[in-house]
Scaffold this motif. Structure first.
Motif, PDB file in Angstrom:
ATOM      1  N   ARG A 197       0.833  -1.198   0.000  1.00 19.41           N
ATOM      2  CA  ARG A 197       0.000   0.000   0.000  1.00 19.41           C
ATOM      3  C   ARG A 197       0.868   1.248   0.000  1.00 19.41           C
ATOM      4  O   ARG A 197       1.736   1.414   0.863  1.00 19.41           O
ATOM      5  N   MET A 198       0.602   2.124  -0.946  1.00 23.49           N
ATOM      6  CA  MET A 198       1.339   3.382  -1.009  1.00 23.49           C
ATOM      7  C   MET A 198       0.990   4.277   0.173  1.00 23.49           C
ATOM      8  O   MET A 198       1.860   4.968   0.721  1.00 23.49           O
ATOM      9  N   ASP A 199      -0.304   4.293   0.577  1.00 25.19           N
ATOM     10  CA  ASP A 199      -0.773   5.256   1.570  1.00 25.19           C
ATOM     11  C   ASP A 199      -0.486   4.860   3.002  1.00 25.19           C
ATOM     12  O   ASP A 199      -0.707   5.666   3.916  1.00 25.19           O
ATOM     13  N   VAL A 215       5.240  -4.060  -3.651  1.00 28.26           N
ATOM     14  CA  VAL A 215       4.851  -5.248  -4.410  1.00 28.26           C
ATOM     15  C   VAL A 215       3.439  -5.025  -4.949  1.00 28.26           C
ATOM     16  O   VAL A 215       2.619  -4.348  -4.329  1.00 28.26           O
ATOM     17  N   LEU A 216       3.173  -5.599  -6.113  1.00 32.21           N
ATOM     18  CA  LEU A 216       1.908  -5.357  -6.809  1.00 32.21           C
ATOM     19  C   LEU A 216       0.907  -6.487  -6.616  1.00 32.21           C
ATOM     20  O   LEU A 216       0.030  -6.689  -7.454  1.00 32.21           O
ATOM     21  N   GLU A 224      -1.551   3.185 -10.551  1.00 33.67           N
ATOM     22  CA  GLU A 224      -1.900   4.086  -9.459  1.00 33.67           C
ATOM     23  C   GLU A 224      -0.688   4.750  -8.824  1.00 33.67           C
ATOM     24  O   GLU A 224      -0.813   5.780  -8.155  1.00 33.67           O
ATOM     25  N   ILE A 225       0.486   4.185  -9.030  1.00 34.28           N
ATOM     26  CA  ILE A 225       1.686   4.650  -8.333  1.00 34.28           C
ATOM     27  C   ILE A 225       1.982   6.108  -8.634  1.00 34.28           C
ATOM     28  O   ILE A 225       2.285   6.908  -7.735  1.00 34.28           O
ATOM     29  N   PRO A 229       2.312  11.755  -4.479  1.00 36.32           N
ATOM     30  CA  PRO A 229       3.408  12.734  -4.492  1.00 36.32           C
ATOM     31  C   PRO A 229       4.732  12.166  -3.993  1.00 36.32           C
ATOM     32  O   PRO A 229       5.757  12.838  -4.053  1.00 36.32           O
ATOM     33  N   PHE A 230       4.713  10.969  -3.466  1.00 37.04           N
ATOM     34  CA  PHE A 230       5.925  10.261  -3.039  1.00 37.04           C
ATOM     35  C   PHE A 230       5.985   8.957  -3.818  1.00 37.04           C
ATOM     36  O   PHE A 230       4.965   8.445  -4.273  1.00 37.04           O
ATOM     37  N   GLN A 231       7.175   8.415  -3.970  1.00 39.52           N
ATOM     38  CA  GLN A 231       7.359   7.224  -4.780  1.00 39.52           C
ATOM     39  C   GLN A 231       8.208   6.195  -4.033  1.00 39.52           C
ATOM     40  O   GLN A 231       9.111   6.560  -3.271  1.00 39.52           O
ATOM     41  N   PRO A 232       7.944   4.909  -4.246  1.00 40.98           N
ATOM     42  CA  PRO A 232       8.790   3.884  -3.632  1.00 40.98           C
ATOM     43  C   PRO A 232      10.154   3.850  -4.298  1.00 40.98           C
ATOM     44  O   PRO A 232      10.309   4.277  -5.446  1.00 40.98           O
TER      45      PRO A 232
END
Length: 246
Positions: A197-199, A215-216, A224-225, A229-232
């Motif tokens: 989860r990004m959030d 991981v997807l 959705e990535i 405003p931030f990225q893994p």
């Protein structure tokens, strides 16, 4: 845990191999979850039933993080608790008393049977001055039948009625990560966060200074990535892609 190692209580392909590689290479690790329903022993048994061997001491839940936070803030305090065994056990072990009479805190966790009576009691106690704590901000949780209302949704109801915002201890609060890292004596420079989860997972990992791997196999899809405003730091299909990197 969910979306990375298991999906609806079924092991994700490659998860067992990933965990075994961590053990073989003597890498310290914790499995994190915002689910506060179950104790670590319960979760270890559920993972075992999915074919994944994770000892209970390697599981860190939002309930455990919440109990540690409250013990640090107000040792041997009291709380009115909405939740299940994972949360009540953690608070009992931290020395907390469960009460509905002038508690220091109202603590909201996950349960499959939210009671209107219990929510009403929580609203009245928060309005009377009890401090409002919630284990995690997740608005929904998964089920075979579809999404279920979760802690964040019920917290919003209490907030609307009381005008008091809760303090969320679980992901994405970096505190949950820092307490987990202290538990295994890890340092941010040499620690990675693997999440779906990004959030919650990725943003908290970034704020805690960890290397982040998305991981997807869970909540976040590839398309959705870019909306965030931030990225893994890294994106992979699943933990199966990480086995050779351990």
């Amino acid at each position: 845990m969910d979306g990375v190692l298991v999906h609806e209580e079924r092991a994700i392909p490659g998860a067992a191999e990933f965990l075994q590689r961590l053990v073989d290479r003597e890498r310290r690790f914790l499995v994190l979850t915002n689910n506060s329903i179950f104790t670590p022993r319960d979760l270890a048994a559920r993972l075992s039933a999915s074919g994944l061997d994770v000892p209970e001491e390697s599981i860190w839940t939002s309930a455990l993080a919440t109990a540690q936070f409250l013990n640090d803030q107000h040792p041997k305090g009291s709380a009115y608790v909405i939740g299940e065994a994972g949360l009540t056990t953690a608070l009992h072990e931290a020395g907390y008393v469960m009460t509905d009479t002038n508690p220091d805190y109202v603590v909201l966790g996950e349960t499959r049977t939210y009671s209107f009576e219990a929510i009403t009691k929580a609203i009245r106690l928060v309005s009377s001055g009890a401090r409002f704590i919630a284990t995690n901000p997740d608005s929904t949780g998964p089920s075979p039948e579809g999404p279920l209302p979760a802690t964040g949704s019920v917290a919003a109801l209490i907030t609307r009625a009381t005008r008091r915002e809760p303090y969320y201890v679980g992901k994405p609060n970096p505190m949950m990560f820092r307490s987990a890292m202290n538990r295994i004596e890890a340092h941010s420079e040499t620690t990675a966060m693997v999440g779906d989860r990004m959030d919650t997972d990725i943003v908290a990992g970034i704020e805690a200074g960890l290397s982040t791997w998305l991981v997807l196999t869970g909540s976040t899809k590839q398309e959705e990535i870019k909306r965030f405003p931030f990225q893994p730091k890294h994106v992979v299909d699943s933990v199966a892609d990480l086995v050779e990197l351990v």
